[in-house]
Design an enzyme around this catalytic site. Structure first.
Site, PDB file in Angstrom:
ATOM      1  N   ARG A   1      34.568  40.730  35.148  1.00  0.00           N
ATOM      2  CA  ARG A   1      34.611  42.206  34.608  1.00  0.00           C
ATOM      3  C   ARG A   1      33.796  43.147  35.075  1.00  0.00           C
ATOM      4  NH1 ARG A   1      36.934  40.149  30.487  1.00  0.00           N
ATOM      5  NH2 ARG A   1      37.055  42.082  29.393  1.00  0.00           N
TER       6      ARG A   1
ATOM      7  N   LYS B   1      41.659  43.282  34.752  1.00  0.00           N
ATOM      8  CA  LYS B   1      42.950  43.106  34.121  1.00  0.00           C
ATOM      9  C   LYS B   1      43.739  42.573  35.168  1.00  0.00           C
ATOM     10  CE  LYS B   1      42.074  46.682  30.538  1.00  0.00           C
ATOM     11  NZ  LYS B   1      40.497  47.096  30.676  1.00  0.00           N
TER      12      LYS B   1
ATOM     13  N   TYR C   1      17.544  42.770  41.919  1.00  0.00           N
ATOM     14  CA  TYR C   1      17.404  44.303  41.421  1.00  0.00           C
ATOM     15  C   TYR C   1      17.791  44.881  42.815  1.00  0.00           C
ATOM     16  CZ  TYR C   1      16.190  45.830  37.048  1.00  0.00           C
ATOM     17  OH  TYR C   1      16.527  46.359  35.707  1.00  0.00           O
TER      18      TYR C   1
ATOM     19  N   THR D   1      39.183  49.217  35.977  1.00  0.00           N
ATOM     20  CA  THR D   1      38.539  47.856  35.475  1.00  0.00           C
ATOM     21  C   THR D   1      38.745  47.260  36.414  1.00  0.00           C
ATOM     22  OG1 THR D   1      40.322  47.256  34.079  1.00  0.00           O
ATOM     23  CG2 THR D   1      38.367  47.976  32.782  1.00  0.00           C
TER      24      THR D   1
ATOM     25  N   ASP E   1      42.783  57.085  35.144  1.00  0.00           N
ATOM     26  CA  ASP E   1      42.517  55.767  34.532  1.00  0.00           C
ATOM     27  C   ASP E   1      43.478  54.631  34.951  1.00  0.00           C
ATOM     28  OD1 ASP E   1      41.325  53.531  33.463  1.00  0.00           O
ATOM     29  OD2 ASP E   1      40.572  54.403  31.502  1.00  0.00           O
TER      30      ASP E   1
HETATM   31  N1  PLP Z   1      40.288  52.284  30.337  1.00  0.00           N
HETATM   32  C1  PLP Z   1      41.459  51.595  29.835  1.00  0.00           C
HETATM   33  C2  PLP Z   1      42.654  52.215  30.286  1.00  0.00           C
HETATM   34  C3  PLP Z   1      41.455  50.315  29.034  1.00  0.00           C
HETATM   35  O1  PLP Z   1      42.588  49.932  28.738  1.00  0.00           O
HETATM   36  C4  PLP Z   1      40.262  49.875  29.058  1.00  0.00           C
HETATM   37  C5  PLP Z   1      40.264  48.493  28.234  1.00  0.00           C
HETATM   38  O2  PLP Z   1      41.052  48.023  27.573  1.00  0.00           O
HETATM   39  C6  PLP Z   1      39.007  50.384  29.527  1.00  0.00           C
HETATM   40  C7  PLP Z   1      38.908  51.599  29.974  1.00  0.00           C
HETATM   41  C8  PLP Z   1      37.748  49.853  29.116  1.00  0.00           C
HETATM   42  O3  PLP Z   1      37.326  48.844  29.921  1.00  0.00           O
HETATM   43  P1  PLP Z   1      35.996  47.816  29.707  1.00  0.00           P
HETATM   44  O4  PLP Z   1      36.468  47.226  28.495  1.00  0.00           O
HETATM   45  O5  PLP Z   1      35.617  47.206  30.680  1.00  0.00           O
HETATM   46  O6  PLP Z   1      35.030  48.827  29.251  1.00  0.00           O
END
Ligand code: PLP
Length: 440
Positions: free
Chosen positions: A259, A253, A79, A250, A224
């Site tokens: 993850r 990917k 933790y 993320t 994002d």
């Molecule tokens: N943002 C985008 C552009 C994504 O393609 C994804 C997942 O496919 C996410 C956020 C969400 O990610 P997570 O699955 O780790 O929550």
């Protein structure tokens, strides 16, 4: 108590000695195969599935052995609420070291001043930013889901869509982002946040333009970059750094880590709001084993080989798109500048659902995806989204992409013919055996 001896009184009051082996302590040392053969067997099958399948899901990749080892480390037990040097728990010396390394490597990787490595996932990272800067009912402008945006960018079925007022920009006739429309919508709706980034958009995004529009209307530009972050780290796709106020991603990917999620920003004025939004605003204790694995992955992405990897991911996507075009498929927008493409299946007379299932019989893993103005329902769709991060990690290159395109065409010409799928599957397994995922 394990292995200690005790004198146990019996009913006959004749004492005898037994060896007490704590069953808990013993079982605790067992491997998953010993302790839980059912789960062990499923995990082995998943390893075999990954080895024998062509992974063309654009959001997936294959983490390195080092990343996997860090995830399975002792830090899973720790933790560490708070941030390095300011924790609410004792025993955080090594948690601090690992998180600080993850932060420093991430800052170096993208050339930013601040990085938060605690978000548990991409959806969580986005939620944290919204929580930091929006109040319920505030306006957020983002790419619509049907044109390639993500659920977390304001879909009515997601928390963001139910909490904020969502305005969506879309694509032009040529299936690229309608930047003039975006500017008009921004001027009309005066959003608090403009989101750039997507999950099913293959072309370069003009982050500089979106950053300028955000300034014009006094909005925060949140990028994002989840899909593109590995390509951006490897300099194979334009960077939003310098054009976006806050960047989320993320880590699993194209970036090829565990993850997880991250948040980046350059300006100190955002620091307090973002830190507070992540913890205690949205999350509790950080996943320290995942943060250790993130640090490993960022270290890998800083190596020169990662640039070569990112460039090859893109070359492979372009080779796959070109070969599929040669087989009579239409690629949405005519091609790709990234790791992914959307394939319009209508010339083959199959839906995305049928295609995904038929390819699965041939050990080719894909996901169906709506194409712009898709006449089919979202659960059926007319398209497939394909991506090359995972097959590139295995070492496949342009000749393999041409082969894969040929197999996709062969299967989708007669999707109900299991004999054709079986024949392709044999060839897929043979190809996969030449590109093993992990050494035995
Ligand atoms: N943002 C985008 C552009 C994504 O393609 C994804 C997942 O496919 C996410 C956020 C969400 O990610 P997570 O699955 O780790 O929550």
């Amino acid at each position: 108590m394990e292995g200690s001896h005790a004198v146990v009184p019996t009913l006959l009051a004749v004492p005898y000695t037994i060896t007490m082996v704590s069953p808990v302590a013993t079982r605790h040392r067992e491997s998953v195969n010993e302790s839980d053969p059912l789960i062990g067997e499923i995990l082995r099958k998943e390893e075999a599935r990954q080895q024998n399948n062509l992974e063309l899901i654009a959001s997936e990749n294959i983490a390195s052995r080092a990343v996997r080892e860090a995830m399975a480390s002792a830090l899973t037990d720790k933790y560490a609420e708070g941030y390095p040097g300011r924790r609410y728990y004792g025993g955080c010396e090594f948690a601090d070291q690992v998180e600080q390394l993850a932060i420093d490597r991430l800052r170096e990787l993208y050339g930013v001043n601040f990085a938060n490595v605690q978000p548990h996932c991409g959806a969580g990272a986005n939620l944290c930013v919204y929580h930091a800067f929006l109040k319920p009912g505030d306006t957020l402008l983002s790419l619509s889901l049907s044109d390639g945006g993500h659920l977390t960018h304001g879909s009515p079925v997601a928390h963001s869509g139910q909490t904020y007022h969502i305005v969506s920009y879309g694509l032009k006739e040529d299936e690229t982002i309608d930047y003039d429309g975006l500017r008009r919508l921004a001027q009309e709706s005066r959003p608090k946040i403009i989101v750039s980034g997507a999950s099913a958009y293959s072309r370069e995004i003009d982050f500089a333009f979106i950053g300028r529009v955000a300034k014009e209307v006094g909005a925060l530009h949140m990028c994002d970059m989840a899909h593109y972050s590995g390509l951006i780290a490897g300099k194979a796709y334009p960077s939003p750094v310098g054009h976006a106020d806050v960047i989320t991603s993320t880590t699993h990917k194209s970036l090829r880590g565990p993850r997880g999620g991250i948040i980046l920003y350059d300006d100190e004025q955002y620091d307090k709001a973002i830190r507070m939004a992540v913890f205690p605003g949205i999350q509790g204790g950080p996943l320290m084993h995942v943060i250790a694995a993130k640090a490993v992955a960022f270290g890998e992405a800083l190596r020169p080989e990662f640039r070569e990897y990112a460039a090859q991911v893109k070359r492979n996507a372009q080779a796959l798109a070109a070969a599929l075009t040669g087989h009579g498929f239409r690629i949405v927008s005519g091609g790709t500048d990234s790791h992914l493409m959307l394939v319009d299946l209508r010339s083959y007379g199959v839906t995305g659902k049928v295609a995904q299932e038929a390819l699965e019989h041939a050990n080719v893993t894909t996901n169906r995806n709506a194409i712009p103005n898709d006449p089919e329902k979202p659960f059926v769709t007319s398209g497939l989204r394909l991506g090359t991060p995972a097959v590139t990690t295995r070492g496949m290159r342009e000749p393999e992409m041409a082969q894969i395109a040929g197999w996709i065409a062969e299967v989708l010409r007669t999707p109900a013919d299991l004999g054709v799928a079986e024949n392709v599957k044999r060839q897929v397994i043979e190809l996969c055996s030449r590109f093993p995922i992990h050494d035995a």
